[in-house]
Design a protein around this motif. Structure first.
Motif, PDB file in Angstrom:
ATOM      1  N   ILE A  51      35.197 -10.853  43.502  1.00  0.00           N
ATOM      2  CA  ILE A  51      35.030 -11.242  44.905  1.00  0.00           C
ATOM      3  C   ILE A  51      36.356 -11.045  45.648  1.00  0.00           C
ATOM      4  CG2 ILE A  51      34.572 -13.174  46.468  1.00  0.00           C
ATOM      5  CD1 ILE A  51      32.030 -12.283  45.193  1.00  0.00           C
ATOM      6  N   GLY A  52      37.449 -11.252  44.947  1.00  0.00           N
ATOM      7  CA  GLY A  52      38.775 -11.103  45.553  1.00  0.00           C
ATOM      8  C   GLY A  52      39.072  -9.684  46.024  1.00  0.00           C
ATOM      9  N   MET A  53      38.289  -8.723  45.571  1.00  0.00           N
ATOM     10  CA  MET A  53      38.491  -7.349  46.052  1.00  0.00           C
ATOM     11  C   MET A  53      38.140  -7.242  47.538  1.00  0.00           C
ATOM     12  SD  MET A  53      36.665  -5.343  42.901  1.00  0.00           S
ATOM     13  CE  MET A  53      36.956  -3.664  43.521  1.00  0.00           C
ATOM     14  N   GLN A  54      37.236  -8.094  47.993  1.00  0.00           N
ATOM     15  CA  GLN A  54      36.734  -7.944  49.362  1.00  0.00           C
ATOM     16  C   GLN A  54      37.751  -8.255  50.467  1.00  0.00           C
ATOM     17  OE1 GLN A  54      32.829  -9.645  50.100  1.00  0.00           O
ATOM     18  NE2 GLN A  54      32.304  -9.401  47.955  1.00  0.00           N
ATOM     19  N   LEU A 131      51.507 -15.303  48.101  1.00  0.00           N
ATOM     20  CA  LEU A 131      51.065 -16.671  47.793  1.00  0.00           C
ATOM     21  C   LEU A 131      49.860 -16.726  46.842  1.00  0.00           C
ATOM     22  CD1 LEU A 131      51.394 -18.412  51.282  1.00  0.00           C
ATOM     23  CD2 LEU A 131      53.032 -18.415  49.371  1.00  0.00           C
ATOM     24  N   VAL A 132      48.849 -15.922  47.116  1.00  0.00           N
ATOM     25  CA  VAL A 132      47.630 -16.031  46.313  1.00  0.00           C
ATOM     26  C   VAL A 132      47.847 -15.444  44.919  1.00  0.00           C
ATOM     27  CG1 VAL A 132      45.195 -15.409  46.159  1.00  0.00           C
ATOM     28  CG2 VAL A 132      46.176 -16.075  48.358  1.00  0.00           C
ATOM     29  N   ASP A 133      48.400 -14.233  44.861  1.00  0.00           N
ATOM     30  CA  ASP A 133      48.707 -13.689  43.543  1.00  0.00           C
ATOM     31  C   ASP A 133      49.807 -14.513  42.885  1.00  0.00           C
ATOM     32  OD1 ASP A 133      46.959 -11.290  43.110  1.00  0.00           O
ATOM     33  OD2 ASP A 133      47.871 -10.674  44.991  1.00  0.00           O
ATOM     34  N   GLY A 134      50.719 -15.043  43.708  1.00  0.00           N
ATOM     35  CA  GLY A 134      51.779 -15.905  43.157  1.00  0.00           C
ATOM     36  C   GLY A 134      51.199 -17.159  42.522  1.00  0.00           C
ATOM     37  N   ALA A 135      50.263 -17.797  43.207  1.00  0.00           N
ATOM     38  CA  ALA A 135      49.618 -18.983  42.636  1.00  0.00           C
ATOM     39  C   ALA A 135      48.825 -18.598  41.394  1.00  0.00           C
ATOM     40  CB  ALA A 135      48.700 -19.634  43.673  1.00  0.00           C
ATOM     41  N   ALA A 136      48.189 -17.431  41.451  1.00  0.00           N
ATOM     42  CA  ALA A 136      47.431 -16.970  40.283  1.00  0.00           C
ATOM     43  C   ALA A 136      48.367 -16.795  39.092  1.00  0.00           C
ATOM     44  CB  ALA A 136      46.713 -15.664  40.605  1.00  0.00           C
ATOM     45  N   ILE A 137      49.553 -16.235  39.333  1.00  0.00           N
ATOM     46  CA  ILE A 137      50.506 -16.048  38.242  1.00  0.00           C
ATOM     47  C   ILE A 137      50.878 -17.398  37.634  1.00  0.00           C
ATOM     48  CG2 ILE A 137      52.865 -15.328  37.679  1.00  0.00           C
ATOM     49  CD1 ILE A 137      52.541 -13.078  39.728  1.00  0.00           C
ATOM     50  N   CYS A 138      51.160 -18.372  38.514  1.00  0.00           N
ATOM     51  CA  CYS A 138      51.496 -19.718  38.042  1.00  0.00           C
ATOM     52  C   CYS A 138      50.398 -20.284  37.147  1.00  0.00           C
ATOM     53  CB  CYS A 138      51.664 -20.662  39.227  1.00  0.00           C
ATOM     54  SG  CYS A 138      53.359 -20.994  39.594  1.00  0.00           S
ATOM     55  N   HIS A 165      51.486  -7.069  41.899  1.00  0.00           N
ATOM     56  CA  HIS A 165      50.808  -7.459  43.133  1.00  0.00           C
ATOM     57  C   HIS A 165      51.683  -8.379  43.971  1.00  0.00           C
ATOM     58  CE1 HIS A 165      46.654  -6.790  41.056  1.00  0.00           C
ATOM     59  NE2 HIS A 165      47.375  -5.704  41.168  1.00  0.00           N
ATOM     60  N   GLN A 166      52.281  -9.338  43.284  1.00  0.00           N
ATOM     61  CA  GLN A 166      53.082 -10.287  44.038  1.00  0.00           C
ATOM     62  C   GLN A 166      54.301  -9.599  44.650  1.00  0.00           C
ATOM     63  OE1 GLN A 166      55.486 -13.268  42.327  1.00  0.00           O
ATOM     64  NE2 GLN A 166      54.936 -14.769  43.870  1.00  0.00           N
ATOM     65  N   SER A 198      46.227 -21.838  49.438  1.00  0.00           N
ATOM     66  CA  SER A 198      46.918 -21.459  48.197  1.00  0.00           C
ATOM     67  C   SER A 198      47.160 -22.686  47.328  1.00  0.00           C
ATOM     68  CB  SER A 198      48.259 -20.776  48.490  1.00  0.00           C
ATOM     69  OG  SER A 198      48.058 -19.614  49.247  1.00  0.00           O
ATOM     70  N   LEU A 199      47.575 -23.788  47.955  1.00  0.00           N
ATOM     71  CA  LEU A 199      47.801 -25.014  47.173  1.00  0.00           C
ATOM     72  C   LEU A 199      46.495 -25.522  46.553  1.00  0.00           C
ATOM     73  CD1 LEU A 199      50.351 -27.169  49.214  1.00  0.00           C
ATOM     74  CD2 LEU A 199      50.752 -25.531  47.363  1.00  0.00           C
TER      75      LEU A 199
END
Ligand SMILES: [Fe+2]
Ligand SMILES: [Fe+2]
Lengths: 328, 96, 305
Positions: A51-54, A131-138, A165-166, A198-199
C-alpha cells in the motif's frame, strides 16, 4: 505417551531455543499463538509495503527532475520488493500470499496507518523518506534479530534498502531547503503534516498495547512501542535542527535528567479513527489495490492457462515444433 | 477470484558470485519456470548482473522434519562437532 | 547491525553510490573513459537532433511505463515494468545530455541557467520540440496494449541499437552497446507475455489482438527516416531505420506465429501535412503527458531539486 507432557516438552524446547537467541525455522514446532502472531504481523508489514507504494508513486510522473524521477521509481519498486520478501516469509508459515491479499482487499487485515495520509507536494516524497522510512528503520532494525528465521533474514535485506530510502529523502529535503523560499515553506508544511503520523507508526502507548508482553517473550518484538518512539525522537531532533525545520510539538525539549527528549502525545483519537478506516485515504488506497487486482485477473488467468497447456505440450509453440520436427 | 488465477510458489536460489554455492534467498509466485526465472532476476538480483539463479517448484522440495521428534535431525542440534564453526582454524591455514 | 546504531547502514562504505540504485549497475562504468569528441565531419546540429529523437522515444515511453507502478496485474510485474522504465529513463538521460553537449543551442531559452541540461530539455521544451515517435506517447492502455507496444518498440530499438553500437560517434556507440543488453531483456519480457496472452485463454487472446490493433497504425513511423537520419547514416553515425524493417518484421512474425496472432491488416496512421512525431507534430495525448510531467518543474523555475 502423547498428550500434555509432550506438549510441555515441545513448548519448553521452543522457549529454550528462543531464550538462547537461536532462530526458529519453518519446520520447527512452534506454539499456535506464535505462528498466528507472526502471520498477522508479517502480513500487516507486507501489506504496508505494498500500500505504501501508492502515496509516493503518486509523484513519479510529476517528479521535477529526471534524477529524482529515477530515484523515486527505484524506491517505489523497492517497496514492491519488500512486500514480496515478506509474503515469502509468510509462505513459510503456511499462509499463502493469495489468501493474505484477499484479506487485505476486503479489509480484514490492516496495513500501517501512515499510508492513509495524502502526499500533497513533492516535499512529501522527501519527508516520507526521512521520517516514515526513518521510523520504519527504527522499528525494523531490531527485527533483523527477531526469533523467526525467515522474517529476520527478510528484514536484513529490507533494512539495507530502507537506509537508501531514508538517505535519498533527507538529501532531497536538504536540497530543497537550499532552494527558494517557496521550497522551504513546502518542506516545513510537509514536516508539519507528517510528524505526528510518523510518531503514531510505533503503535499505541505501551499501556494500551496488550500483546507486546507476549511478543517480547517470544522475541518477535524486542523493544516496546514507547521505547522505539523515544529512540526515533532522539535520533530525529538533531537531524531536524541540521535541516532547519521546526518539529510541530511545543512540548519538545531536551531533558538532561532522562538523557532523552521529552515530547507531546500524538492525537490518539485521530490514530484510532484512521485505524478504523476513517483516515483521509483509507478507502482510496484499498480501492486502488482492488482495482489493480481485478483488472489484472485476466492476465494472471491467461498465464496460468498457458502454463498448463505448456506442461501438457498443448501450447502452440510446442505444437509448431512438433509439426516442423524442430527442437526448441 | 478463481483458483486458476493464483500462480504456484517457487523457491529461489542465487549464486552471488563465481566460486560460491547457490544459496536460498526466498520465494516468489510465477505461472511457470520461465517467468519464475525472470521474476527472480528482477526481485532478488535487481539491477545487479553476473549471477546465476535456480528456481524450484516449492512443492518439489522434500525436507527433513526437525519437529517430529525426528532422530535424523534432532541430535545434530546438540552435537556441536557437526557444525563447521566448532573447529577453530588458525588464521594462517590457506584455502580452508 | 545493532539496535543502538539504527542508522549504521546509512554510512556503510560502498552504499554511498546511489547510481546503482537509481540507474542500474554498469552504466556509469560504461560511460567513463568514453571519448566525447564529435566526429570531425559530423554536423553538430544534426547529431543533437538525432540524439533528441532517440532520447525522447525513451523518455516518453518510460513516462508511460512508470504509470504501471502499483497498478500492474501482479506484484512481480510491477517490479519488472519499473525496471524497464528505469532502463529507458537511463538511456534518455545520457542521450539528452549528449544532445546539449554537442549543440548547446538545443537547450531551451526558458530553462534557468542552474537547471542541468537533461532537465532543461525534458522539462522546459515545448511539445513541438519533442522528437519522439507518436507510438510512445499513446495512453498506457490495458496490459495487452502495453505488451504489444513493448514488443514492437523494443524489437525495433534493439535492432537499431545493435547497429548503432558501431556508430562513429563514440558516445552514441557506448550508449547503444549498453542499451542492447537492456533492450534484449525488454524484448524478451514482451515476447514471453505475448505468448501467454496470445495463447493463454480465449479472452486473453482477444485482448491481445485488440492491443496489437491499438498500436499497429503507429508502427510504420518507426521505420520512416528523416533527412537528418539519412545524412548521419551516410556518415556512419546514425542508422537508417528503414534498414532494420525486415529484421524487426521477422522477429515480430515469429512471435505472432508462436502466439497464434495475426499480423494486423491496418493502415498507417497518417501524418499531418507530411509531418509526424519526428517533426514535432504529435497526437493530442502528448500535451497531457507533458502537462503532467512538466508542471511542477515549470511552476518553480528557480527551484533546485
Ligand atoms: Fe520498504
Ligand atoms: Fe522504504
Amino acid at each position: 505417551m502423547t498428550g500434555e507432557r509432550e506438549a510441555d516438552t515441545l513448548e519448553r524446547d521452543f522457549q529454550h531455543t528462543v531464550d538462547a537467541d537461536q532462530r526458529i525455522e519453518p519446520r520447527d514446532w512452534m506454539p499456535d499463538g506464535y505462528r498466528r502472531t507472526l502471520v498477522r504481523q508479517i502480513a500487516q508489514h507486507a501489506h504496508s509495503e505494498i500500500i505504501g507504494m501508492q502515496p509516493e508513486g503518486n509523484w513519479i510522473t510529476r517528479a521535477p527532475s529526471l534524477r529524482r524521477k529515477a530515484i523515486l521509481l527505484a524506491k517505489v519498486q523497492d517497496e514492491a520488493g519488500h512486500g514480496l520478501y515478506l509474503y515469502a516469509a509468510t509462505e513459510t508459515l503456511g499462509a499463502a500470499r493469495e489468501d493474505l491479499t484477499q484479506k487485505l482487499l476486503v479489509g480484514k487485515q490492516k496495513y500501517s496507518s501512515i499510508f492513509n495520509y495524502p502526499t500533497l507536494t513533492f516535499a512529501d516524497v522527501g519527508v516520507i523518506g526521512w521520517l516514515v522510512d526513518g521510523a520504519a528503520i527504527c522499528n525494523q532494525v531490531p527485527l533483523c534479530r527477531t526469533s523467526y528465521g525467515p522474517y529476520a533474514r527478510a528484514m536484513i535485506r529490507i533494512c539495507k534498502e530502507e537506509s537508501f530510502h531514508q538517505r535519498q529523502g533527507y538529501e532531497l529535503l536538504m536540497t530543497m531547503m537550499g532552494g527558494t523560499d517557496e521550497q522551504r515553506a513546502m518542506v516545513q508544511d510537509a514536516v508539519n503534516r507528517w510528524w505526528w503520523p510518523s510518531l503514531m507508526m510505533f503503535g499505541p502507548p505501551d499501556d494500551a498495547s496488550p500483546n507486546t508482553e507476549q511478543s517480547m517473550r517470544w522475541r518477535i518484538k524486542r523493544h516496546t512501542n514507547d521505547e522505539l518512539r523515544q529512540k526515533f525522537v532522539d535520533m530525529t531532533v538533531p537531524q531536524a535542527e541540521k535541516l532547519g525545520v521546526t518539529l510541530p510539538d511545543p512540548e519538545l525539549r531536551w531533558n538532561a535528567e532522562r538523557g532523552h527528549y521529552d515530547f507531546g502525545a500524538p492525537d490518539w483519537d485521530e490514530f484510532w479513527q484512521v485505524v478504523k478506516g476513517n483516515g483521509p485515504c483509507n478507502a482510496q488506497r484499498v480501492a486502488h489495490r482492488n482495482r489493480a487486482h481485478e483488472e489484472g485477473a485476466w492476465v494472471r488467468e491467461a498465464a496460468a492457462a498457458y502454463a498448463e497447456k505448456r506442461a501438457r505440450g498443448l501450447d502452440r509453440l510446442a505444437q509448431q515444433q512438433l509439426a516442423t520436427g524442430g527442437v526448441a | 477470484m478463481s483458483v486458476k488465477s493464483s500462480w504456484p510458489l517457487w523457491e529461489v536460489f542465487v549464486r552471488g558470485k563465481r566460486g560460491l554455492n547457490h544459496v536460498h534467498v526466498g520465494s516468489l509466485h510465477a505461472p511457470d519456470a520461465e517467468m519464475a526465472l525472470r521474476n527472480a532476476r528482477d526481485l532478488y538480483t535487481r539491477r545487479n548482473e553476473g549471477v546465476s539463479i535456480w528456481v524450484v517448484p516449492a512443492d518439489a522440495i522434500t525436507a527433513s522434519s526437525p519437529d517430529e521428534k525426528d532422530p535424523f535431525f534432532a541430535p545434530s542440534g546438540d552435537k556441536v562437532y557437526r557444525h563447521p564453526t566448532f573447529y577453530a582454524i588458525p588464521e594462517d591455514v590457506p584455502h580452508l | 547491525m545493532s539496535f543502538d546504531n539504527a542508522y549504521e547502514a546509512l554510512v556503510e562504505p560502498g552504499t554511498t553510490d546511489e547510481a546503482h540504485w537509481a540507474f542500474g549497475t554498469g552504466f556509469a562504468d560504461q560511460m567513463t573513459g568514453v571519448d566525447r569528441a564529435v566526429p570531425s565531419d559530423a554536423d553538430a546540429g544534426n547529431l543533437a537532433a538525432y540524439c533528441l529523437m532517440l532520447a525522447d522515444d525513451a523518455l516518453v515511453f518510460s513516462q508511460r511505463l512508470s504509470e504501471w507502478c502499483a497498478n500492474s496485474p501482479e506484484l512481480e510485474e510491477d517490479v519488472a515494468l519499473a525496471n524497464i522504465a528505469l532502463d529507458l529513463l537511463g538511456q534518455a538521460r545520457l542521450l539528452l545530455a549528449r544532445a546539449a553537449e554537442v549543440a548547446p543551442e538545443v537547450r531551451p531559452a526558458a530553462a534557468p541557467a542552474h537547471v542541468p541540461d537533461e532537465d532543461a530539455l525534458a522539462y522546459f521544451r515545448d511539445e513541438r520540440d519533442f522528437r519522439n515517435v507518436r507510438m510512445v506517447e499513446q495512453e498506457i492502455g490495458d496490459f495487452a496494449v502495453t505488451i504489444a507496444r513493448l514488443l514492437l518498440f523494443s524489437s525495433w530499438r534493439l535492432a537499431l541499437f545493435q547497429r548503432l553500437a558501431t556508430s562513429r560517434d563514440p558516445v552514441l556507440a557506448a550508449v547503444a552497446a549498453k542499451g542492447c543488453k537492456e533492450l534484449a531483456y525488454h524484448r524478451d519480457h514482451a515476447v514471453q507475455w505475448t505468448l501467454r496472452l496470445g495463447d493463454g485463454t480465449d479472452y486473453s487472446h482477444e485482448r491481445m489482438r485488440a492491443g496489437l490493433a491499438r498500436v499497429w497504425p503507429f508502427q510504420p513511423e518507426l521505420f520512416t527516416p528523416t533527412p537528418v537520419e539519412l545524412r548521419l547514416a551516410e556518415q556512419g553515425i546514425a542508422v537508417d531505420p528503414a534498414d532494420v524493417r525486415s529484421e524487426v518484421d521477422n522477429v515480430v512474425d515469429t512471435v505472432f506465429g508462436a502466439a497464434g496472432l495475426e499480423r494486423p491488416q491496418l493502415p498507417e496512421l497518417s501524418p499531418v501535412a507530411g509531418h509526424a512525431g519526428r517533426d514535432g507534430i504529435h497526437t493530442e495525448l502528448m500535451g497531457y503527458l507533458l502537462a503532467e510531467m512538466q508542471h511542477l518543474a515549470r511552476s518553480h523555475p528557480q527551484a533546485v531539486w
